[in-house]
Design a protein around this motif. Sequence first.
Motif, PDB file in Angstrom:
ATOM      1  N   PRO A 220       0.833  -1.218   0.000  1.00 24.23           N
ATOM      2  CA  PRO A 220       0.000   0.000   0.000  1.00 24.23           C
ATOM      3  C   PRO A 220       0.858   1.255   0.000  1.00 24.23           C
ATOM      4  O   PRO A 220       1.978   1.279   0.500  1.00 24.23           O
ATOM      5  N   TYR A 226       2.428   9.551  -1.411  1.00 19.29           N
ATOM      6  CA  TYR A 226       1.373  10.494  -1.764  1.00 19.29           C
ATOM      7  C   TYR A 226       1.974  11.840  -2.167  1.00 19.29           C
ATOM      8  O   TYR A 226       1.599  12.449  -3.175  1.00 19.29           O
ATOM      9  N   CYS A 229       3.891  11.577  -5.472  1.00 21.79           N
ATOM     10  CA  CYS A 229       2.980  11.478  -6.608  1.00 21.79           C
ATOM     11  C   CYS A 229       2.497  12.863  -7.034  1.00 21.79           C
ATOM     12  O   CYS A 229       2.471  13.191  -8.232  1.00 21.79           O
ATOM     13  N   GLU A 230       2.110  13.691  -6.079  1.00 21.53           N
ATOM     14  CA  GLU A 230       1.635  15.034  -6.408  1.00 21.53           C
ATOM     15  C   GLU A 230       2.742  15.870  -7.044  1.00 21.53           C
ATOM     16  O   GLU A 230       2.508  16.607  -8.020  1.00 21.53           O
ATOM     17  N   ASP A 257      -4.886  14.429  -6.400  1.00 21.15           N
ATOM     18  CA  ASP A 257      -5.352  13.383  -5.495  1.00 21.15           C
ATOM     19  C   ASP A 257      -4.848  12.027  -6.000  1.00 21.15           C
ATOM     20  O   ASP A 257      -5.261  11.580  -7.063  1.00 21.15           O
ATOM     21  N   PRO A 258      -3.941  11.372  -5.258  1.00 14.13           N
ATOM     22  CA  PRO A 258      -3.401  10.087  -5.734  1.00 14.13           C
ATOM     23  C   PRO A 258      -4.460   8.988  -5.838  1.00 14.13           C
ATOM     24  O   PRO A 258      -4.201   7.968  -6.480  1.00 14.13           O
ATOM     25  N   TRP A 259      -5.634   9.179  -5.241  1.00 10.72           N
ATOM     26  CA  TRP A 259      -6.641   8.126  -5.373  1.00 10.72           C
ATOM     27  C   TRP A 259      -7.009   7.904  -6.839  1.00 10.72           C
ATOM     28  O   TRP A 259      -7.467   6.836  -7.200  1.00 10.72           O
TER      29      TRP A 259
END
Length: 259
Positions: A220, A226, A229-230, A257-259
């Motif tokens: 995970p 996070y 990624c941004e 938003d990494p989701w």
Amino acid sequence: MASTQEKATPCCVPKTSNNNNNNNNKKMLSSSTEVLDNWSLAVGSGAGPAEDSNPKTASMAAMIRPAETIEDPPATKTTTSKGISIMTRAQTSHPLDPLSAAEISVAVATVRAAGATPEVRDSMRFIEVVLVEPDKHVVALADAYFFPPFQPSLLPRTKRGPVIPSKLPPRRARLVVYNKRSNETSIWIVQLSEVHAATRGGHHRGKVISSNVVPDVQPPMDAMEYAECEAVVKDFPPFQEAMKKRGIEDMDLVMVDPW
């Protein structure tokens, strides 16, 4: 023949005068006032039944006297239940309690210290640190002899009686570790020793029981990923051009938003 207008007096209710009624009411009020006065004296003085000559006051004082405090038995006291010794001394953690902050600190320090090189140790990311639940017989032993309410009946009886150890076996932690440098995911099992020294930053280490690399898996995402990624998306030139077409040139106004 009696007239229908005459009122008959009930034969079962005696007539009483108003004076008698007033006297009775005065006696009742006087008695009530006396009871309240006696109760107030009992509360104010704190007198017990043996200290007060008035039996009414003594009885009321006994009713409002607070109950005596019952002290708990010493933590190290040893008692017996049907001939079986019960160790009532306090233990640090029940076998099923979640890992404490000190235990997590010890587990992380143990795994990080096991890294082969400083580069490997610095690139470790700890995705998960959880308790390894023990076998059922360890839980039964804890509930029978180490933690109240003590239940010796949880353990099977033998002819010679159960063999009771002086302490519970050490707890264990399971760690999921991701190594960014090697892009590997590994699972570690660490046996936790006494963690009283862990408040100094986790320098009191445990013992590595096993470590296995799990190939071709992705653990995970963590908080660092996070943020990375941004940052990667905002630095991507095609993404910046797409934002400019929409009148947005300040990337600080964009949320990814990494989701």
